[in-house]
Motif scaffolding. Structure first.
Motif, PDB file in Angstrom:
ATOM      1  N   GLY A  30      -5.439  -1.288   5.121  1.00  0.00           N
ATOM      2  CA  GLY A  30      -5.271  -1.409   3.692  1.00  0.00           C
ATOM      3  C   GLY A  30      -6.631  -1.929   3.150  1.00  0.00           C
ATOM      4  O   GLY A  30      -6.635  -1.986   1.947  1.00  0.00           O
ATOM      5  N   CYS A  66      -7.165   7.688  -3.166  1.00  0.00           N
ATOM      6  CA  CYS A  66      -7.565   6.545  -3.780  1.00  0.00           C
ATOM      7  C   CYS A  66      -9.195   6.999  -4.375  1.00  0.00           C
ATOM      8  O   CYS A  66     -10.179   7.356  -3.997  1.00  0.00           O
ATOM      9  CB  CYS A  66      -8.024   5.646  -2.614  1.00  0.00           C
ATOM     10  SG  CYS A  66      -8.826   4.063  -3.226  1.00  0.00           S
ATOM     11  N   TYR A  84       0.660   7.402   6.548  1.00  0.00           N
ATOM     12  CA  TYR A  84       0.475   7.316   5.119  1.00  0.00           C
ATOM     13  C   TYR A  84      -0.795   6.642   4.344  1.00  0.00           C
ATOM     14  O   TYR A  84      -1.240   6.946   3.400  1.00  0.00           O
ATOM     15  CB  TYR A  84       1.580   6.051   4.697  1.00  0.00           C
ATOM     16  CG  TYR A  84       1.442   4.575   4.836  1.00  0.00           C
ATOM     17  CD1 TYR A  84       0.854   4.082   3.914  1.00  0.00           C
ATOM     18  CD2 TYR A  84       1.842   4.296   6.007  1.00  0.00           C
ATOM     19  CE1 TYR A  84       0.471   2.599   4.004  1.00  0.00           C
ATOM     20  CE2 TYR A  84       1.744   2.949   6.082  1.00  0.00           C
ATOM     21  CZ  TYR A  84       0.876   2.145   5.276  1.00  0.00           C
ATOM     22  OH  TYR A  84       0.638   0.813   5.592  1.00  0.00           O
ATOM     23  N   LEU A  85      -1.608   6.087   5.444  1.00  0.00           N
ATOM     24  CA  LEU A  85      -2.852   5.309   4.784  1.00  0.00           C
ATOM     25  C   LEU A  85      -3.975   6.676   4.734  1.00  0.00           C
ATOM     26  O   LEU A  85      -4.725   6.621   3.699  1.00  0.00           O
ATOM     27  CB  LEU A  85      -3.511   4.605   5.864  1.00  0.00           C
ATOM     28  CG  LEU A  85      -2.873   2.997   5.677  1.00  0.00           C
ATOM     29  CD1 LEU A  85      -3.292   2.269   6.738  1.00  0.00           C
ATOM     30  CD2 LEU A  85      -3.499   2.566   4.414  1.00  0.00           C
ATOM     31  N   TRP A  91      -7.290   0.904  -5.729  1.00  0.00           N
ATOM     32  CA  TRP A  91      -7.296   0.001  -4.678  1.00  0.00           C
ATOM     33  C   TRP A  91      -6.896  -1.554  -5.547  1.00  0.00           C
ATOM     34  O   TRP A  91      -7.618  -1.642  -6.416  1.00  0.00           O
ATOM     35  CB  TRP A  91      -8.556  -0.349  -3.859  1.00  0.00           C
ATOM     36  CG  TRP A  91      -8.281  -1.423  -2.594  1.00  0.00           C
ATOM     37  CD1 TRP A  91      -7.713  -0.919  -1.612  1.00  0.00           C
ATOM     38  CD2 TRP A  91      -8.595  -2.764  -2.642  1.00  0.00           C
ATOM     39  NE1 TRP A  91      -7.564  -2.042  -0.533  1.00  0.00           N
ATOM     40  CE2 TRP A  91      -8.091  -3.253  -1.345  1.00  0.00           C
ATOM     41  CE3 TRP A  91      -8.975  -3.539  -3.707  1.00  0.00           C
ATOM     42  CZ2 TRP A  91      -8.188  -4.366  -1.052  1.00  0.00           C
ATOM     43  CZ3 TRP A  91      -9.279  -4.924  -3.088  1.00  0.00           C
ATOM     44  CH2 TRP A  91      -8.898  -5.442  -1.924  1.00  0.00           C
ATOM     45  N   VAL A 120       1.477   5.011  -2.584  1.00  0.00           N
ATOM     46  CA  VAL A 120       1.824   6.197  -1.985  1.00  0.00           C
ATOM     47  C   VAL A 120       3.246   6.888  -2.255  1.00  0.00           C
ATOM     48  O   VAL A 120       3.322   8.064  -3.010  1.00  0.00           O
ATOM     49  CB  VAL A 120       1.577   6.367  -0.490  1.00  0.00           C
ATOM     50  CG1 VAL A 120       1.939   8.020   0.182  1.00  0.00           C
ATOM     51  CG2 VAL A 120       0.292   5.953  -0.068  1.00  0.00           C
ATOM     52  N   THR A 132       0.822  -1.329  -0.127  1.00  0.00           N
ATOM     53  CA  THR A 132       0.215   0.075   0.003  1.00  0.00           C
ATOM     54  C   THR A 132       0.819   1.257  -0.058  1.00  0.00           C
ATOM     55  O   THR A 132       0.638   2.341  -0.738  1.00  0.00           O
ATOM     56  CB  THR A 132      -0.915  -0.045   1.328  1.00  0.00           C
ATOM     57  OG1 THR A 132      -1.380  -1.320   1.641  1.00  0.00           O
ATOM     58  CG2 THR A 132      -2.101   0.985   1.219  1.00  0.00           C
ATOM     59  N   TYR A 143      -3.113   7.782   1.527  1.00  0.00           N
ATOM     60  CA  TYR A 143      -3.688   6.718   0.412  1.00  0.00           C
ATOM     61  C   TYR A 143      -4.839   7.164   0.181  1.00  0.00           C
ATOM     62  O   TYR A 143      -5.620   6.945  -0.979  1.00  0.00           O
ATOM     63  CB  TYR A 143      -3.460   5.224   0.974  1.00  0.00           C
ATOM     64  CG  TYR A 143      -3.661   4.194   0.029  1.00  0.00           C
ATOM     65  CD1 TYR A 143      -2.788   3.633  -0.714  1.00  0.00           C
ATOM     66  CD2 TYR A 143      -5.017   3.752   0.079  1.00  0.00           C
ATOM     67  CE1 TYR A 143      -3.175   2.625  -1.498  1.00  0.00           C
ATOM     68  CE2 TYR A 143      -5.692   2.739  -0.515  1.00  0.00           C
ATOM     69  CZ  TYR A 143      -4.598   1.994  -1.518  1.00  0.00           C
ATOM     70  OH  TYR A 143      -5.074   1.081  -2.437  1.00  0.00           O
ATOM     71  N   ASN A 158      -3.180  -1.244  -5.578  1.00  0.00           N
ATOM     72  CA  ASN A 158      -2.107  -0.233  -5.980  1.00  0.00           C
ATOM     73  C   ASN A 158      -1.663  -0.010  -7.455  1.00  0.00           C
ATOM     74  O   ASN A 158      -0.739   0.113  -7.713  1.00  0.00           O
ATOM     75  CB  ASN A 158      -0.660  -0.475  -5.092  1.00  0.00           C
ATOM     76  CG  ASN A 158      -0.501  -1.887  -5.436  1.00  0.00           C
ATOM     77  OD1 ASN A 158      -0.693  -2.740  -6.262  1.00  0.00           O
ATOM     78  ND2 ASN A 158       0.457  -2.388  -4.482  1.00  0.00           N
ATOM     79  N   ILE A 181      -5.033   6.753  -7.066  1.00  0.00           N
ATOM     80  CA  ILE A 181      -4.838   5.308  -6.782  1.00  0.00           C
ATOM     81  C   ILE A 181      -6.103   4.563  -6.973  1.00  0.00           C
ATOM     82  O   ILE A 181      -7.097   4.842  -6.507  1.00  0.00           O
ATOM     83  CB  ILE A 181      -4.373   5.178  -5.566  1.00  0.00           C
ATOM     84  CG1 ILE A 181      -2.875   5.751  -5.104  1.00  0.00           C
ATOM     85  CG2 ILE A 181      -4.228   3.483  -5.027  1.00  0.00           C
ATOM     86  CD1 ILE A 181      -2.548   5.729  -3.855  1.00  0.00           C
TER      87      ILE A 181
END
Lengths: 325, 164
Positions: free
Chosen positions: A298, A271, A263-264, A175, A157, A153, A267, A177, A173
């Motif tokens: 993730g 996304c 970082y999520l 999902w 990023v 994941t 993300y 990746n 992004i």
């Protein structure tokens, strides 16, 4: 480092300057004949080294050709292994072979100008034409059990961050990746875990990244409407060496802090499937629902058509571009 | 606590990494578990089996790996023919994920019943979060059983193959 690489590095460090063969010979402790041979060899490989009669040599611009000599000084952290291949079957396969020979690699980087057997999920072809893309595999030692999934994941990023730092593009992004730009796929990431037979745990993780940098001719028909590239036919001074180094540097930073899930948030923002209708298969059944969010591991949280909530942790989704949930 | 709240709770637990959840309040007791019964049994039994009867040499060496012998699976049941049982080595899934029995949908399976397997050969791929994990054999022998079907979701420790 090979003579050729030393010469290339010297010229890059003195980009735009005219350097005499004697100066290079003195500074690199090589003979003038070796310098001359190295220059010839670099020119044959396509590096734009100008020969100026009675004066010396000059490298006018940063080379786009992938090169160990150019990449290495741009990396914030020195890897155990760095290999650049003109052509290879698949960098992930080469990485697996390398791990077989040398089981403990803290960090390894394999980069290729072309892949003849580039592949994605479930053996699908990843079209990897010569010199228009960046195909690389990063080998990381798996620090914790949960790292493999987090790393895949985080890799998405990292590539987004690198692109945004070097260009004015803003990829999004899908999902898990895949990276999209203007509705077309420009990057795929395939992560493979290497299990230790003795302990049954994942020892190393190979993150394979394929990024289409420039427009490629001869794209197989099946991919023509799906794949795009970062720059298309646009002229750019950004080199693939810079892109490779920036992606690696960005992922190194994320790798060190994988236990934090910051970082999520990034993300989630990037996304583009969130809020959209997504389609997926489960036990060979077609299912669909609205993608609601990404959980802290993730996983994609989907509200199914029947109102049930389901979190996807494997497989893949498809979306219909332009359709709103 | 009403039904809507329980439903909400269920969704939250479902999205979390929690494997089990117990709640006791007022006059309500809620218990949720994502652990399948099968898995708990598998986890609990090897220990019992070890205490019950000493395992044959070949089995003991495989203990710290992802392969387990028949004894460990059958656990409590003492077997009348330990030598015969020990021939089978179970390959178990090291992670939760989806199992793929062939490298790509158009290709034949890595291994099917009756095939010979050498040490280090790939048996299947388990995918979780787009991380592909090749499951390799730690033993050589013949595949005598395949416990999963293509694209089946597998739990941690679930048996995948039996190699004799």
């Amino acid at each position: 480092m090979k003579t050729k690489e030393k010469v290339l590095q010297y010229l890059t460090q003195h980009k735009g300057e005219v350097i005499s063969g004697q100066e290079m010979a003195d500074n690199l402790a090589l003979s003038r004949t070796s310098i001359w041979k190295a220059i010839r060899s670099l020119q044959t490989e396509g590096f734009k080294v100008e020969s100026i009669t009675n004066k010396g040599y000059r490298l006018a611009t940063d080379p786009d050709q992938l090169s160990k000599a150019i990449l290495l000084p741009m990396l914030n952290e020195q890897p155990d292994v760095l290999e650049v291949y003109p052509t290879i079957g698949s960098t992930n396969d080469a990485a697996k072979a390398l791990i077989n020979e040398r089981p403990i690699i803290h960090k390894g980087i394999l980069v290729a100008e072309e892949q003849t057997k580039g592949r994605g999920r479930l053996g699908r072809q990843f079209y990897s034409p010569n010199q228009t893309g960046l195909y690389m595999s990063l080998i990381y030692q798996n620090k914790q059990a949960a790292n493999a999934a987090a790393l895949t994941t985080a890799a998405a990023v990292a590539v987004c961050r690198a692109i945004e730092k070097l260009t004015n593009k803003q990829p999004v992004i899908k999902w898990v990746n895949d990276l999209f730009l203007d509705g077309r796929k420009i990057c795929g990431i395939l992560t493979e875990g290497i299990l230790n037979l003795e302990t049954g745990t994942i020892d190393s993780v190979i993150v394979g990244i394929g990024l289409n940098v420039r427009h490629a001719e001869m794209v197989p028909e099946a991919f023509q409407s799906i794949i795009g590239s970062l720059f298309g036919k646009e002229e750019t001074t950004v080199t693939r060496n810079q892109l490779a180094a920036e992606i690696i540097n960005q992922l190194d930073v994320l790798y060190e802090a994988l236990d934090q899930t910051d970082y999520l948030d990034e993300y989630r923002k990037r996304c583009f499937v969130l809020g959209q209708k997504v389609y997926f298969n489960e036990k060979k059944q077609n299912m669909s629902g609205i993608a609601e969010t990404i959980d802290d591991e993730g996983g994609l949280v989907v509200k199914l058509d029947n109102g049930q909530i389901k979190t996807l942790r494997y497989g893949e989704i498809s979306i219909k571009l332009g359709e709103k949930g | 606590m009403d039904f809507a709240q329980i439903k909400e709770l269920l969704a939250l637990v479902d999205q979390s990494t929690l494997r089990e959840f117990h709640l006791q309040m007022d006059h309500v007791v809620v218990q949720m578990s994502k652990n399948s019964h099968e898995m708990r049994k598998d986890e609990a039994e090897p220990l019992t089996a070890e205490r019950k009867a000493p395992l044959p040499e070949s089995t003991q060496s495989a203990k710290a790996s992802n392969t387990f012998s028949n004894e460990e699976i059958k656990g409590l049941v003492p077997t009348s023919n330990p030598e015969g049982e020990a021939e089978g080595e179970y390959v178990r899934s090291p992670i939760v994920g989806v199992a793929y029995l062939s490298p790509s949908p158009d290709e034949p399976a890595f291994k099917k019943v009756g095939d010979q397997v050498a040490v280090g050969e790939t048996l299947c791929i388990i995918e979780a979060m787009k991380v592909m994990n090749e499951i390799k054999s730690e033993v050589s022998g013949t595949i005598t059983e395949v416990f999963v079907t293509d694209e089946q979701v597998v739990e941690y420790h679930q048996p995948l193959f039996r190699i004799s």
